[in-house]
Scaffold this motif. Sequence first.
Motif, PDB file in Angstrom:
ATOM      1  N   HIS A   1       8.240  16.492  -0.389  1.00 58.48           N
ATOM      2  CA  HIS A   1       7.865  17.230  -1.595  1.00 58.48           C
ATOM      3  C   HIS A   1       7.907  18.730  -1.349  1.00 58.48           C
ATOM      4  O   HIS A   1       8.376  19.492  -2.175  1.00 58.48           O
TER       5      HIS A   1
ATOM      6  N   LYS B   1       3.290   8.835   3.769  1.00 58.45           N
ATOM      7  CA  LYS B   1       3.180   9.479   2.456  1.00 58.45           C
ATOM      8  C   LYS B   1       2.291  10.725   2.461  1.00 58.45           C
ATOM      9  O   LYS B   1       2.668  11.763   1.925  1.00 58.45           O
ATOM     10  N   LYS B   2       1.140  10.639   3.063  1.00 55.22           N
ATOM     11  CA  LYS B   2       0.201  11.766   3.020  1.00 55.22           C
ATOM     12  C   LYS B   2       0.663  12.962   3.842  1.00 55.22           C
ATOM     13  O   LYS B   2       0.236  14.082   3.593  1.00 55.22           O
ATOM     14  N   THR B   3       1.536  12.735   4.801  1.00 56.19           N
ATOM     15  CA  THR B   3       1.990  13.832   5.657  1.00 56.19           C
ATOM     16  C   THR B   3       3.471  14.146   5.490  1.00 56.19           C
ATOM     17  O   THR B   3       4.010  14.977   6.218  1.00 56.19           O
ATOM     18  N   CYS B   4       4.118  13.511   4.533  1.00 55.14           N
ATOM     19  CA  CYS B   4       5.556  13.694   4.327  1.00 55.14           C
ATOM     20  C   CYS B   4       5.852  15.076   3.751  1.00 55.14           C
ATOM     21  O   CYS B   4       5.188  15.539   2.825  1.00 55.14           O
TER      22      CYS B   4
ATOM     23  N   GLU C   1       9.420   1.925   0.741  1.00 55.86           N
ATOM     24  CA  GLU C   1       9.571   2.888   1.833  1.00 55.86           C
ATOM     25  C   GLU C   1      10.642   2.494   2.843  1.00 55.86           C
ATOM     26  O   GLU C   1      11.241   3.356   3.474  1.00 55.86           O
TER      27      GLU C   1
ATOM     28  N   ARG D   1       7.396  10.507  13.528  1.00 58.88           N
ATOM     29  CA  ARG D   1       7.312  11.404  12.381  1.00 58.88           C
ATOM     30  C   ARG D   1       7.810  12.807  12.704  1.00 58.88           C
ATOM     31  O   ARG D   1       8.422  13.470  11.885  1.00 58.88           O
TER      32      ARG D   1
ATOM     33  N   SER E   1       0.806  -1.215   0.000  1.00 59.25           N
ATOM     34  CA  SER E   1       0.000   0.000   0.000  1.00 59.25           C
ATOM     35  C   SER E   1       0.842   1.268   0.000  1.00 59.25           C
ATOM     36  O   SER E   1       0.323   2.349  -0.200  1.00 59.25           O
TER      37      SER E   1
ATOM     38  N   GLU F   1       8.753   9.628  -5.820  1.00 56.41           N
ATOM     39  CA  GLU F   1       7.570   9.112  -5.127  1.00 56.41           C
ATOM     40  C   GLU F   1       7.296   7.661  -5.520  1.00 56.41           C
ATOM     41  O   GLU F   1       7.029   6.821  -4.664  1.00 56.41           O
TER      42      GLU F   1
ATOM     43  N   CYS G   1       7.937   5.945  -2.130  1.00 58.53           N
ATOM     44  CA  CYS G   1       6.657   6.042  -1.417  1.00 58.53           C
ATOM     45  C   CYS G   1       5.681   4.917  -1.736  1.00 58.53           C
ATOM     46  O   CYS G   1       4.775   4.654  -0.956  1.00 58.53           O
ATOM     47  N   ASN G   2       5.848   4.293  -2.873  1.00 62.36           N
ATOM     48  CA  ASN G   2       4.869   3.302  -3.316  1.00 62.36           C
ATOM     49  C   ASN G   2       5.406   1.880  -3.292  1.00 62.36           C
ATOM     50  O   ASN G   2       5.218   1.126  -4.227  1.00 62.36           O
TER      51      ASN G   2
ATOM     52  N   ARG H   1       3.402   4.685   5.102  1.00 60.43           N
ATOM     53  CA  ARG H   1       2.377   5.205   6.012  1.00 60.43           C
ATOM     54  C   ARG H   1       2.529   6.705   6.257  1.00 60.43           C
ATOM     55  O   ARG H   1       1.619   7.352   6.749  1.00 60.43           O
TER      56      ARG H   1
END
Length: 73
Positions: A15, A9-12, A39, A53, A4, A31, A35-36, A7
Motif C-alpha cells: 500500500h 498484511k499488517k506489515t506489507c 494470499e 519478509r 484469516s 486488498e 490479502c483477505n 500473515r
Amino acid sequence: MSMSGCRFKKTCDAHKDSFKNFPEHFVKLIENHYCNGNETKCARYIVGKQLGRDKIPPTLKPNDTQKAKKLIK
C-alpha cells in the motif's frame, strides 16, 4: 487459502510503495482480492513465505507472480 488472511498484511509495504498513487477504492479491491483469502496468489506473499519478509522488494506488486518466481529460484 487462509480464512484469516495474509500473515504479512499488517506489515506489507504494498500500500505504501506500490499503490501510493492509486485511489483508495482500488487499493481496497486489491486488498480484498489478495490479502483477505487469496494470499497464496500474491507475489509479495510468495516471496515472503519462501525467502522471508525482508526479501520482498518494495516495488513488487501483488500480481507480479512471474517476478516472484524468478526471485525464489
